[in-house]
Design an enzyme around this catalytic site. Sequence first.
Site, PDB file in Angstrom:
ATOM      1  N   ARG A  89       8.651   1.774   2.769  1.00  0.00           N
ATOM      2  CA  ARG A  89       9.003   2.374   1.554  1.00  0.00           C
ATOM      3  C   ARG A  89      10.554   3.037   1.595  1.00  0.00           C
ATOM      4  NH1 ARG A  89       5.520   7.911   1.853  1.00  0.00           N
ATOM      5  NH2 ARG A  89       5.758   8.137   4.223  1.00  0.00           N
ATOM      6  N   TYR A 115      -5.804   0.325  -2.988  1.00  0.00           N
ATOM      7  CA  TYR A 115      -4.670   1.326  -2.793  1.00  0.00           C
ATOM      8  C   TYR A 115      -4.059   2.026  -3.754  1.00  0.00           C
ATOM      9  CZ  TYR A 115      -4.313  -2.453   1.105  1.00  0.00           C
ATOM     10  OH  TYR A 115      -4.600  -3.146   2.255  1.00  0.00           O
ATOM     11  N   TRP A 131       0.793  -1.086  -0.250  1.00  0.00           N
ATOM     12  CA  TRP A 131       0.022  -0.003  -0.047  1.00  0.00           C
ATOM     13  C   TRP A 131       0.857   1.261   0.035  1.00  0.00           C
ATOM     14  CZ3 TRP A 131      -3.511   1.497   4.810  1.00  0.00           C
ATOM     15  CH2 TRP A 131      -3.891   2.769   4.430  1.00  0.00           C
ATOM     16  N   LEU A 139       2.977  -2.530  13.019  1.00  0.00           N
ATOM     17  CA  LEU A 139       3.429  -1.384  13.414  1.00  0.00           C
ATOM     18  C   LEU A 139       2.746  -0.107  13.788  1.00  0.00           C
ATOM     19  CD1 LEU A 139       6.970  -1.423  11.549  1.00  0.00           C
ATOM     20  CD2 LEU A 139       6.477  -2.174  13.674  1.00  0.00           C
ATOM     21  N   ASP A 190       1.648  -8.122  -0.610  1.00  0.00           N
ATOM     22  CA  ASP A 190       0.158  -7.879  -0.413  1.00  0.00           C
ATOM     23  C   ASP A 190      -0.081  -6.490  -1.019  1.00  0.00           C
ATOM     24  OD1 ASP A 190      -2.423  -8.492   0.926  1.00  0.00           O
ATOM     25  OD2 ASP A 190      -1.953  -6.603   1.944  1.00  0.00           O
TER      26      ASP A 190
HETATM   27  N1  NAP Z   1      -6.456  -5.752   4.908  1.00  0.00           N
HETATM   28  C1  NAP Z   1      -6.908  -4.385   5.233  1.00  0.00           C
HETATM   29  O1  NAP Z   1      -7.909  -4.009   5.581  1.00  0.00           O
HETATM   30  C2  NAP Z   1      -5.296  -3.647   5.319  1.00  0.00           C
HETATM   31  C3  NAP Z   1      -5.415  -2.465   6.006  1.00  0.00           C
HETATM   32  C4  NAP Z   1      -4.464  -1.796   6.235  1.00  0.00           C
HETATM   33  C5  NAP Z   1      -2.908  -2.179   5.635  1.00  0.00           C
HETATM   34  N2  NAP Z   1      -3.058  -3.323   5.127  1.00  0.00           N
HETATM   35  C6  NAP Z   1      -2.005  -4.022   4.438  1.00  0.00           C
HETATM   36  O2  NAP Z   1      -0.619  -3.999   5.668  1.00  0.00           O
HETATM   37  C7  NAP Z   1       0.245  -3.358   5.011  1.00  0.00           C
HETATM   38  C8  NAP Z   1       1.067  -2.507   6.091  1.00  0.00           C
HETATM   39  O3  NAP Z   1       0.547  -1.301   6.251  1.00  0.00           O
HETATM   40  P1  NAP Z   1       0.166  -0.548   7.387  1.00  0.00           P
HETATM   41  O4  NAP Z   1      -0.892   0.333   7.211  1.00  0.00           O
HETATM   42  O5  NAP Z   1      -0.575  -2.094   8.139  1.00  0.00           O
HETATM   43  O6  NAP Z   1       1.201   0.085   8.402  1.00  0.00           O
HETATM   44  P2  NAP Z   1       2.284  -0.779   9.225  1.00  0.00           P
HETATM   45  O7  NAP Z   1       3.004  -1.797   8.406  1.00  0.00           O
HETATM   46  O8  NAP Z   1       2.010  -0.963  10.645  1.00  0.00           O
HETATM   47  O9  NAP Z   1       3.345   0.627   9.316  1.00  0.00           O
HETATM   48  C9  NAP Z   1       4.012   1.070   8.193  1.00  0.00           C
HETATM   49  C10 NAP Z   1       4.630   2.335   8.046  1.00  0.00           C
HETATM   50  O10 NAP Z   1       5.431   2.256   9.273  1.00  0.00           O
HETATM   51  C11 NAP Z   1       6.712   3.186   9.240  1.00  0.00           C
HETATM   52  N3  NAP Z   1       7.887   2.125   9.562  1.00  0.00           N
HETATM   53  C12 NAP Z   1       7.753   0.931   8.943  1.00  0.00           C
HETATM   54  N4  NAP Z   1       9.117   0.444   9.580  1.00  0.00           N
HETATM   55  C13 NAP Z   1       9.688   1.363  10.538  1.00  0.00           C
HETATM   56  C14 NAP Z   1      10.718   1.494  10.978  1.00  0.00           C
HETATM   57  N5  NAP Z   1      11.818   0.583  11.185  1.00  0.00           N
HETATM   58  N6  NAP Z   1      11.207   2.543  11.664  1.00  0.00           N
HETATM   59  C15 NAP Z   1      10.163   3.621  11.688  1.00  0.00           C
HETATM   60  N7  NAP Z   1       8.944   3.718  11.055  1.00  0.00           N
HETATM   61  C16 NAP Z   1       8.939   2.475  10.400  1.00  0.00           C
HETATM   62  C17 NAP Z   1       6.754   3.712   7.832  1.00  0.00           C
HETATM   63  O11 NAP Z   1       6.122   5.037   7.598  1.00  0.00           O
HETATM   64  P3  NAP Z   1       6.731   5.911   6.722  1.00  0.00           P
HETATM   65  O12 NAP Z   1       6.582   5.238   5.500  1.00  0.00           O
HETATM   66  O13 NAP Z   1       6.064   7.269   6.971  1.00  0.00           O
HETATM   67  O14 NAP Z   1       8.205   6.085   7.092  1.00  0.00           O
HETATM   68  C18 NAP Z   1       5.673   2.540   7.204  1.00  0.00           C
HETATM   69  O15 NAP Z   1       4.985   3.266   5.785  1.00  0.00           O
HETATM   70  C19 NAP Z   1      -0.213  -2.466   3.769  1.00  0.00           C
HETATM   71  O16 NAP Z   1       0.705  -2.139   2.972  1.00  0.00           O
HETATM   72  C20 NAP Z   1      -1.420  -3.225   3.356  1.00  0.00           C
HETATM   73  O17 NAP Z   1      -0.610  -4.404   2.412  1.00  0.00           O
HETATM   74  C21 NAP Z   1      -4.161  -4.123   4.729  1.00  0.00           C
END
Ligand code: NAP
Length: 331
Positions: free
Chosen positions: A280, A58, A21, A197, A53
């Site tokens: 990213r 997205y 995403w 996270l 994924d």
């Molecule tokens: N099924 C559903 O309904 C659903 C909903 C949401 C997400 N998803 C999936 O889950 C995936 C993960 O996304 P998420 O929304 O769940 O978020 P997440 O993985 O909990 O957090 C990702 C964000 O955290 C930050 N981050 C990651 N590693 C880091 C580190 N080592 N240190 C500091 N900051 C860090 C980055 O922000 P910055 O980019 O700003 O640096 C990154 O974009 C999505 O890509 C998607 O595939 C699915």
Amino acid sequence: MYYRTLGTSGLNVSVIAFGAWQIGDPDFWGADAEADPDGVVGAAVDAGINLFDTAEVYGDGRSEEVLGKALRGRRDKVYIASKAFTESCTPEGLRIACENSLRRLGTDHIDLYQIHWPFTASAYEEITPVLQALKTEGKIREIGVSNFGPEDLDTWMKIGAAVSNQIGYNMLFRAPEYEMLPACRRYDLSILAYMPLMQGLLSGRYRQLDDIPMKRRRSRHFAASREGTRHGEPGHEELLSDTLEELSDFAEAVHVPLAVLSLSWLIAQPGLTSAIVGARKINQLLANLQAAELDVGPAAIAQLNEISYPLKRAMGYNCDMWETDANSRIH
Ligand SMILES: NC(=O)c1ccc[n+]([C@@H]2O[C@H](COP(=O)([O-])OP(=O)(O)OC[C@H]3O[C@@H](n4cnc5c(N)ncnc54)[C@H](OP(=O)(O)O)[C@@H]3O)[C@@H](O)[C@H]2O)c1
């Protein structure tokens, strides 16, 4: 990296999966969302990540396009998971959505095709045969659901099939532990955790809650006075801050970055197959991968459970992170 079997399928997927995403939705994630998607995806493949994924919603299809392009020449090394959104869940709509996703991804099959949220536009009975037909035609390999609670799973699994349920789950959101995880285990469904996270909160990068970008502070943790929330509740901000502080202190004491500790805790949970992490930036991705090498051990898990328990209790049983109990979309 190590691998686990995805539900009852024969696919072996990495415990850290790549969330795409972030690399294709600048409206949500900010302008540098597409800074170096080829680089970060390439680094993920090189590090052994084999589950990627994405979803048709997205960035309005942009994430699928960017991911498809970045995986060119590497397609045979990975599994692609995508999702059909609620509006696409009609007998005609689902086939069109799947074919559009295939085109954007530049591939002839999607390895795991997931229903993004429970839907009401059609009866489940009308949708499961379409998925089976897409599977028979080789356009999808396995079927998954996402955000399905116990009741929806009971209905779905009676008439259809799935190998996984993708759910929001992390140390700051443990509501799935009450009923959803046991239901997934009953049906031998792999649990794929999104928001591992808490969209960056569990990396310890924000000094205070006010520093969190608006779109990332809309969940029930936050007060209704915060722009973008829709639950209308007081939230649990003090408890959230206290929990984060205690988790950060613990991480510091054991000399493990909080992001790594959070992912290790997650992949140690029973029934959990993969944590789908968004990154990213290559340095974030590589830092997070340390979680696959770390065995936190039962004593640390027990302590992390204890620290996060008051917030778990306050957030309650509702597995919808954004809506009230009454409006929950997850049953
Ligand atoms: N099924 C559903 O309904 C659903 C909903 C949401 C997400 N998803 C999936 O889950 C995936 C993960 O996304 P998420 O929304 O769940 O978020 P997440 O993985 O909990 O957090 C990702 C964000 O955290 C930050 N981050 C990651 N590693 C880091 C580190 N080592 N240190 C500091 N900051 C860090 C980055 O922000 P910055 O980019 O700003 O640096 C990154 O974009 C999505 O890509 C998607 O595939 C699915």
